[in-house]
Design a protein around this motif. Structure first.
Motif, mmCIF file in Angstrom:
data_model
loop_
_atom_site.group_PDB
_atom_site.id
_atom_site.type_symbol
_atom_site.label_atom_id
_atom_site.label_comp_id
_atom_site.label_asym_id
_atom_site.label_seq_id
_atom_site.Cartn_x
_atom_site.Cartn_y
_atom_site.Cartn_z
ATOM 1 N N CYS A 1 104.971 -8.958 -12.608
ATOM 2 C CA CYS A 1 105.981 -8.079 -13.219
ATOM 3 C C CYS A 1 105.315 -6.885 -13.909
ATOM 4 O O CYS A 1 105.869 -5.783 -13.932
ATOM 5 C CB CYS A 1 106.823 -8.839 -14.235
ATOM 6 S SG CYS A 1 107.480 -10.403 -13.626
ATOM 7 N N CYS B 1 104.625 -3.106 -12.506
ATOM 8 C CA CYS B 1 105.520 -1.975 -12.746
ATOM 9 C C CYS B 1 105.854 -1.808 -14.215
ATOM 10 O O CYS B 1 105.950 -0.688 -14.702
ATOM 11 C CB CYS B 1 106.820 -2.151 -11.960
ATOM 12 S SG CYS B 1 106.606 -2.041 -10.172
ATOM 13 N N HIS B 2 106.047 -2.916 -14.935
ATOM 14 C CA HIS B 2 106.590 -2.818 -16.300
ATOM 15 C C HIS B 2 105.540 -2.621 -17.382
ATOM 16 O O HIS B 2 105.895 -2.419 -18.535
ATOM 17 C CB HIS B 2 107.465 -4.037 -16.603
ATOM 18 C CG HIS B 2 108.746 -4.044 -15.833
ATOM 19 N ND1 HIS B 2 109.796 -3.223 -16.166
ATOM 20 C CD2 HIS B 2 109.138 -4.727 -14.727
ATOM 21 C CE1 HIS B 2 110.794 -3.428 -15.311
ATOM 22 N NE2 HIS B 2 110.418 -4.325 -14.417
ATOM 23 N N PRO C 1 111.672 0.398 -17.099
ATOM 24 C CA PRO C 1 112.096 0.045 -18.460
ATOM 25 C C PRO C 1 111.188 -1.011 -19.090
ATOM 26 O O PRO C 1 110.505 -1.742 -18.379
ATOM 27 C CB PRO C 1 113.511 -0.509 -18.248
ATOM 28 C CG PRO C 1 113.552 -0.965 -16.825
ATOM 29 C CD PRO C 1 112.617 -0.063 -16.063
ATOM 30 N N ARG D 1 118.818 -5.053 -25.775
ATOM 31 C CA ARG D 1 119.684 -4.643 -24.661
ATOM 32 C C ARG D 1 120.876 -5.581 -24.497
ATOM 33 O O ARG D 1 121.804 -5.261 -23.761
ATOM 34 C CB ARG D 1 118.880 -4.640 -23.358
ATOM 35 C CG ARG D 1 117.869 -3.536 -23.263
ATOM 36 C CD ARG D 1 118.403 -2.323 -22.524
ATOM 37 N NE ARG D 1 118.730 -2.574 -21.145
ATOM 38 C CZ ARG D 1 119.917 -2.322 -20.590
ATOM 39 N NH1 ARG D 1 120.893 -1.866 -21.315
ATOM 40 N NH2 ARG D 1 120.133 -2.566 -19.306
ATOM 41 N N TYR E 1 120.560 -9.057 -23.681
ATOM 42 C CA TYR E 1 120.342 -10.179 -22.761
ATOM 43 C C TYR E 1 120.174 -11.494 -23.526
ATOM 44 O O TYR E 1 119.550 -11.529 -24.588
ATOM 45 C CB TYR E 1 119.047 -9.958 -21.969
ATOM 46 C CG TYR E 1 119.130 -8.936 -20.856
ATOM 47 C CD1 TYR E 1 119.827 -9.204 -19.679
ATOM 48 C CD2 TYR E 1 118.457 -7.720 -20.967
ATOM 49 C CE1 TYR E 1 119.860 -8.270 -18.647
ATOM 50 C CE2 TYR E 1 118.487 -6.786 -19.941
ATOM 51 C CZ TYR E 1 119.186 -7.064 -18.784
ATOM 52 O OH TYR E 1 119.218 -6.153 -17.766
ATOM 53 N N GLY F 1 118.693 -1.642 -9.577
ATOM 54 C CA GLY F 1 118.448 -1.077 -8.248
ATOM 55 C C GLY F 1 117.035 -0.580 -8.059
ATOM 56 O O GLY F 1 116.123 -0.973 -8.798
ATOM 57 N N MET G 1 113.409 -2.402 -8.319
ATOM 58 C CA MET G 1 113.793 -3.720 -8.847
ATOM 59 C C MET G 1 114.739 -4.428 -7.881
ATOM 60 O O MET G 1 114.711 -5.657 -7.764
ATOM 61 C CB MET G 1 114.438 -3.560 -10.229
ATOM 62 C CG MET G 1 114.586 -4.868 -10.976
ATOM 63 S SD MET G 1 112.979 -5.634 -11.294
ATOM 64 C CE MET G 1 113.482 -7.327 -11.544
ATOM 65 N N LEU H 1 110.304 -14.536 -20.906
ATOM 66 C CA LEU H 1 110.594 -13.122 -21.183
ATOM 67 C C LEU H 1 111.271 -12.958 -22.542
ATOM 68 O O LEU H 1 110.984 -12.019 -23.277
ATOM 69 C CB LEU H 1 111.489 -12.532 -20.082
ATOM 70 C CG LEU H 1 110.848 -12.301 -18.713
ATOM 71 C CD1 LEU H 1 111.899 -11.836 -17.715
ATOM 72 C CD2 LEU H 1 109.707 -11.291 -18.790
HETATM 73 C C1 HEC Z 1 107.991 -2.661 -7.934
HETATM 74 C C2 HEC Z 1 108.250 -2.417 -9.322
HETATM 75 C C3 HEC Z 1 108.866 -3.546 -10.134
HETATM 76 C C4 HEC Z 1 108.440 -4.839 -10.237
HETATM 77 C C5 HEC Z 1 107.279 -5.521 -9.519
HETATM 78 C C6 HEC Z 1 109.311 -5.477 -11.180
HETATM 79 N N1 HEC Z 1 110.235 -4.594 -11.639
HETATM 80 FE FE1 HEC Z 1 111.718 -4.975 -12.991
HETATM 81 N N2 HEC Z 1 112.435 -3.085 -12.801
HETATM 82 C C7 HEC Z 1 111.882 -2.106 -12.006
HETATM 83 C C8 HEC Z 1 112.724 -0.925 -12.090
HETATM 84 C C9 HEC Z 1 112.488 0.384 -11.353
HETATM 85 C C10 HEC Z 1 113.785 -1.236 -12.950
HETATM 86 C C11 HEC Z 1 114.990 -0.341 -13.321
HETATM 87 C C12 HEC Z 1 116.112 -0.699 -12.385
HETATM 88 C C13 HEC Z 1 117.417 -0.013 -12.674
HETATM 89 O O1 HEC Z 1 117.628 0.449 -13.805
HETATM 90 O O2 HEC Z 1 118.276 0.054 -11.748
HETATM 91 C C14 HEC Z 1 113.563 -2.609 -13.386
HETATM 92 C C15 HEC Z 1 114.405 -3.271 -14.255
HETATM 93 C C16 HEC Z 1 114.179 -4.547 -14.744
HETATM 94 C C17 HEC Z 1 114.992 -5.208 -15.748
HETATM 95 C C18 HEC Z 1 116.210 -4.621 -16.446
HETATM 96 C C19 HEC Z 1 115.810 -4.078 -17.792
HETATM 97 C C20 HEC Z 1 116.982 -3.514 -18.567
HETATM 98 O O3 HEC Z 1 116.726 -2.704 -19.461
HETATM 99 O O4 HEC Z 1 118.139 -3.858 -18.268
HETATM 100 C C21 HEC Z 1 114.450 -6.437 -15.951
HETATM 101 C C22 HEC Z 1 114.941 -7.500 -16.913
HETATM 102 C C23 HEC Z 1 113.308 -6.546 -15.069
HETATM 103 N N3 HEC Z 1 113.162 -5.385 -14.356
HETATM 104 C C24 HEC Z 1 112.491 -7.656 -15.010
HETATM 105 C C25 HEC Z 1 111.444 -7.803 -14.095
HETATM 106 C C26 HEC Z 1 110.712 -9.029 -13.919
HETATM 107 C C27 HEC Z 1 110.931 -10.307 -14.702
HETATM 108 C C28 HEC Z 1 109.798 -8.798 -12.944
HETATM 109 C C29 HEC Z 1 108.815 -9.789 -12.319
HETATM 110 C C30 HEC Z 1 109.485 -10.934 -11.684
HETATM 111 C C31 HEC Z 1 109.969 -7.418 -12.506
HETATM 112 N N4 HEC Z 1 110.977 -6.849 -13.231
HETATM 113 C C32 HEC Z 1 109.205 -6.801 -11.542
HETATM 114 C C33 HEC Z 1 110.729 -2.224 -11.230
HETATM 115 C C34 HEC Z 1 110.004 -3.399 -11.022
#
Ligand code: HEC
Ligand code: HEC
Length: 293
Positions: free
Chosen positions: A199, A202-203, A230, A240, A242, A263, A266, A289
């Protein structure tokens, strides 16, 4: 004269020491690979580890794991290669040791330094059993005889050896170590999020060299940055709105607290990885988390 000579010797010694420091291999602890792999478990690891999202051209209807769409980065376009069991176009000729070395230390056969656009800095944390299961599952995957295209990256990043210096500075290969003050559930979530599920790729924000800023773990990128990721640290997620239930819901394609679905990049993580997770692993991820156990 003699002093000048000594000075030169000192410079050469420092030069060699510096070069040796940079070019000394950065390898993590040895793994115990003497385990029995299981294809069913390994296919699950392929999903938790998100291999499909990168190594399959989903939009173009490409074959499973036969190579993905270009990953656009400030350093150029990286093409995730074919990792099917094909012996020429894929990784079918690799031994378990070679595979583990690539996943854990970022080095392919022939001492080829891999770029961290392949998240080996997370995969290095995977358990030995997951590594062996993953290997047998990939070796059992349908072979696809088509090689993926080459990367298109500029100088000096196209020189793979430059990655050796990068690793020396920014890569710390290690296995996941559980936090014994936390529950088993929390630790399973921590393992998944920081190891296979990467995770933080990206984050967690990156410095100008593309290395994760570990002191900013899960803190996301600044508002307005492109691409924007984010923050997903516990405090931000709770702010937020959650809780464990709504988080699992959003992470499997349901609504977030703004009644939107997640989207972009993600969406791919959700479709190709998270929707394949067991309910227990999703609960574990949420417990970690939100830092609740
Ligand atoms: C390839 C890049 C990428 C990876 C890997 C990734 N994310 Fe994300 N994530 C994003 C993006 C871009 C968004 C924003 C999506 C949107 O706003 O539509 C996001 C949004 C989120 C959010 C929403 C946050 C909010 O403020 O509502 C959560 C929770 C989240 N990710 C959790 C995870 C978790 C847990 C993992 C690992 C399992 C993960 N992400 C892996 C790119 C990624
Ligand atoms: C974020 C995208 C991404 C994810 C997720 C990802 N990879 Fe990759 N992978 C890449 C890229 C890009 C390369 C090419 C790196 C290079 O050339 O240095 C690569 C290279 C590799 C290689 C080296 C192949 C070779 O011919 O040298 C192997 C093996 C590999 N990936 C296996 C996996 C497995 C197994 C998974 C899931 C556990 C996975 N990858 C997940 C992007 C990804």
């Amino acid at each position: 004269m003699q002093r000048r000579f000594l000075f030169l010797v000192a410079l050469v010694v420092i030069g060699f020491a510096g070069a040796a420091y940079f070019f000394w291999p950065v390898n993590g602890p040895a793994r115990n690979l003497n385990l029995t792999g299981d294809v069913v478990r390994g296919n699950y690891v392929i999903r938790t580890a998100g291999c499909v999202a990168c190594h399959t051209d989903i939009e173009g209807g490409g074959a499973y794991l036969a190579g993905g769409l270009p990953l656009k980065t400030p350093f150029g376009d990286f093409i995730p290669p074919n990792i099917t069991s094909d012996k020429q176009a894929g990784i079918g000729a690799w031994s378990l040791e070679e595979f583990s070395h690539a996943m854990s230390n970022g080095i392919s056969p022939g001492n080829k330094h891999l770029y961290p656009s392949f998240p080996f800095d997370s995969y290095t944390k995977m358990s030995d059993q997951d590594m062996v299961d993953l290997y047998v599952a990939l070796m059992a995957s349908a072979p696809v005889a088509q090689k993926a295209a080459d990367h298109s990256i500029g100088f000096p990043f196209n020189i793979r050896l430059s990655m050796q210096g990068w690793k020396r500075l920014f890569f710390h290969p290690e296995r996941f170590t559980p936090d014994i003050s936390k529950s088993g559930l929390w630790n399973r979530g921590a393992y998944l999020a920081n190891g296979p599920a990467h995770c933080g790729a990206c984050h967690t924000p990156r410095n100008i060299f593309g290395a994760a800023q570990t002191d900013q773990h899960f803190k996301g990128t600044p508002t307005g940055s492109k691409p924007f990721f984010p923050a997903i640290d516990a405090a931000t997620l709770k702010e937020r709105g959650y809780d464990a239930e709504t988080l699992v819901d959003a992470l499997t394609g349901g609504f977030d607290p703004d009644f939107d679905t997640l989207g972009g990049a993600m969406g791919e993580v959700i479709n190709e990885s998270l929707t394949h997770w067991t309910p227990e692993d999703l609960s574990a991820l949420a417990a970690y988390l939100l830092d609740e156990d």
